[in-house]
Design a protein around this motif. Structure first.
Motif, short mmCIF file in Angstrom:
data_model
loop_
_atom_site.label_atom_id
_atom_site.label_comp_id
_atom_site.label_asym_id
_atom_site.label_seq_id
_atom_site.Cartn_x
_atom_site.Cartn_y
_atom_site.Cartn_z
N ALA A 15 46.48 42.41 23.94
CA ALA A 15 46.24 43.13 25.42
C ALA A 15 45.32 42.37 25.96
CB ALA A 15 46.11 44.62 25.33
N ASN A 16 45.39 42.08 27.31
CA ASN A 16 44.55 41.38 28.13
C ASN A 16 43.69 42.35 29.22
OD1 ASN A 16 44.75 38.89 26.82
ND2 ASN A 16 46.59 38.55 28.41
N PHE A 17 42.54 42.19 29.51
CA PHE A 17 41.63 43.20 30.39
C PHE A 17 40.84 42.67 31.47
CE2 PHE A 17 43.11 46.78 27.70
CZ PHE A 17 42.94 46.23 26.15
N SER A 18 40.96 43.36 32.39
CA SER A 18 39.90 42.71 33.62
C SER A 18 38.89 43.83 33.84
CB SER A 18 40.51 42.74 35.06
OG SER A 18 40.92 44.01 35.26
N LEU A 19 37.85 43.22 33.87
CA LEU A 19 36.39 44.12 34.13
C LEU A 19 35.76 43.85 35.38
CD1 LEU A 19 34.68 42.95 30.75
CD2 LEU A 19 36.03 44.89 30.96
N GLU A 20 35.79 45.19 35.94
CA GLU A 20 35.49 45.30 37.44
C GLU A 20 34.18 46.03 37.70
OE1 GLU A 20 40.11 45.44 39.03
OE2 GLU A 20 38.55 47.07 39.57
N GLY A 21 33.19 45.20 38.46
CA GLY A 21 31.73 45.84 38.46
C GLY A 21 31.58 46.54 39.80
N HIS A 22 30.76 47.64 40.04
CA HIS A 22 30.62 48.38 41.39
C HIS A 22 29.28 48.59 41.50
CE1 HIS A 22 35.15 48.42 41.85
NE2 HIS A 22 35.35 48.51 40.75
N THR A 23 28.67 48.93 42.67
CA THR A 23 27.50 49.44 42.93
C THR A 23 27.48 50.33 43.98
OG1 THR A 23 26.67 47.79 44.75
CG2 THR A 23 26.69 47.17 42.53
N ASP A 24 26.29 51.10 44.28
CA ASP A 24 26.24 52.10 45.33
C ASP A 24 25.84 51.16 46.72
OD1 ASP A 24 23.10 53.28 44.11
OD2 ASP A 24 23.45 51.38 45.27
N SER A 25 25.61 51.87 47.69
CA SER A 25 25.19 51.28 48.90
C SER A 25 23.80 50.70 49.37
CB SER A 25 25.90 52.16 50.13
OG SER A 25 25.19 53.35 50.23
N ASP A 26 22.96 51.13 48.39
CA ASP A 26 21.57 50.75 48.59
C ASP A 26 21.35 49.23 48.47
OD1 ASP A 26 20.08 53.61 46.60
OD2 ASP A 26 20.84 53.41 48.67
N GLY A 27 20.58 48.73 49.45
CA GLY A 27 20.62 47.27 49.50
C GLY A 27 21.54 46.81 50.23
N SER A 28 21.44 45.38 50.49
CA SER A 28 22.29 44.45 51.16
C SER A 28 23.65 44.26 50.35
CB SER A 28 21.81 43.14 51.58
OG SER A 28 21.59 42.37 50.30
#
Length: 465
Positions: free
Chosen positions: A391-404
């Protein structure tokens, strides 16, 4: 002559019944015959006698010798080199010291009437033969006493003896000795008595006739060898039978006298293949393919295989690297993780579990490095990825809205790749993983609250088609 007859009778009686000296423990008895000489001169007295040992070897002028058998002795061994000897002797005395002419000073032998001399003596002797480590020369010292008669006059004497025996064989030798006799009575003069003769040892018992006397024979009723204290070595391999595990077959000392015909270190009696070199672990039989199964029992002797399959390798019908015995789908290519069956994709439940782990990954503030407590979470993810190797997977990164936005975009990208790098480093194939950062663009909670911001800082895992 009447006294001579008495002496011979007593000597024969002693020879028959005495329990006196011998030469060693194996031949406890000895009997000797010879001639003796009596010398009254060198005894430390006034003329017609002389100083101690003066003209000690003057045979012509001082020694009284009866040129015939005149001494008989019987000996009995005691212990530790000590012997006891009884001796009877006869002689004729016609020389008693010497006279000096008062005018010319010339010495001449002092002649006396033809006197009869006979004696009976006993002594304890100590042999130095073992001390000097000789097998033939046997010097000894002795002390004892006896009774000597000169015609009708007799007296007791205290005797000291110095002598030696020279053994021509184990049982026969010459005996030479000199004895000083100190009389207890003035009417019997002090004197020396010398003797030379032959002696015979006897009395040793060798029941089995192997040349080792019973006293020293560890196997007295079984013929053997001297080097083994009289015990036998039936197969002549240098190991006595009592210590030989194979007493009737010549063998090697390292195997306690048993043979090893093929030289493989397994004695023939324990070797199932005694004429073919093999392994100790296989009772001396060979194993050509080194698979732990003896060739005689190996159905594939030239191809290594397990004992459970009689030395033949297990088959892998579908060629997926999983042996049929372990393959739950032996005719269908599969994976190790799925016991040889084709891999299936993870279920929704598995994906939910995987994302619960990924969302709990903790990074150091403003950075793409993991906090220490995150390692256990990452290892749990590795285990799930390994369960689905196709099986193949994608890894997705997310942040909050602090900063630019640009800073958050770059940070989310680095964090997604940090997770991907960790998984690759722990055995997950790189071509199965992609990593992408989405910055603050996909919040799942309100960025105005602290709790919402915490939820938005996350990594998600998605299954790729």
């Amino acid at each position: 002559m009447k006294n001579l007859s008495r002496l011979f009778f007593v000597a024969v009686l002693i020879a028959s019944f005495s329990t006196t000296n011998a030469q060693d423990k194996n031949n406890p008895w000895a009997i000797g015959f010879g001639a003796n000489a009596v010398d009254f001169f060198p005894v430390g007295e006034d003329a017609p006698q002389g100083e101690y040992f003066d003209e000690y070897f003057n045979v012509t002028d001082h020694w009284n010798i009866l040129p015939s058998l005149s001494t008989v002795s019987v000996s009995r061994y005691l212990s530790d080199g000590f012997t006891f000897t009884a001796t009877g002797a006869i002689n004729r005395i016609d020389k008693f010291g010497s006279n000096s002419d008062p005018i010319t000073g010339k010495e001449s032998t002092n002649k006396v009437d033809d006197l009869t001399y006979y004696s009976l003596d006993g002594r304890v002797s100590y042999s130095f033969m073992n001390i000097i480590n000789s097998k033939t020369f046997d010097p000894y010292l002795g002390v004892g006493g006896g009774y000597s008669w000169l015609d009708e006059i007799g007296a007791g004497t205290l005797n000291g003896t110095l002598g030696f025996k020279y053994w021509l064989t184990e049982n026969f030798g010459f005996d030479v000795q000199s004895t000083y006799k100190h009389s207890f009575e003035d009417y019997l003069p002090k004197h020396f008595q010398h003797s030379v003769g032959v002696t015979f040892k006897f009395g040793g018992t060798d029941t089995d006739g192997d040349g080792v006397y019973d006293q020293d024979d560890a196997c007295p009723e079984e013929a053997g060898l001297e080097i083994f204290n009289g015990c036998p070595d039936s197969d002549n391999d240098g190991i006595q039978d009592s210590k030989d595990d194979c007493p009737y077959t010549a063998g090697l000392a390292e195997f306690n006298g048993c043979p090893d015909t093929d030289g493989d270190g397994v004695v023939d009696k324990d070797d199932k293949c005694p004429e073919v070199a093999g392994l100790k672990s296989l009772a001396g039989c060979p194993d050509a393919d080194a698979d732990g199964v003896a060739d005689a029992d190996d159905k594939c002797p030239n191809v290594a295989g397990p004992v459970a399959n009689n030395g033949c390798p297990w088959p892998d019908t579908d060629g997926d690297g999983i042996l049929d015995k372990d393959d739950k789908c032996p005719n269908e290519v599969g994976t190790v993780a799925n016991n040889g069956c084709p891999e299936v994709k993870p279920t929704e439940e598995v994906m939910e579990t995987l994302n619960s782990y990924s969302r709990s990954i903790l990074f150091n503030s403003g950075r793409a490095t993991f906090q220490k407590q995150t390692d256990q979470v990452l290892q749990s993810m590795v285990a799930i990825f390994k369960e689905y190797p196709r099986a193949n997977f994608s890894l997705e990164g997310h942040t909050d809205s602090d900063g630019s936005k640009s800073m958050n975009q770059a940070l989310s990208d680095r964090r997604a790749n940090a997770v991907r790098d960790y998984l690759i480093a722990n055995g997950i194939a790189a071509d199965r993983l992609t990593a992408t950062g989405f910055g603050e663009s996909n919040p799942i909670a309100n960025n105005r609250t602290r709790a919402g911001k915490k939820e938005n800082r996350r990594v998600e895992v998605k299954l790729k088609n």
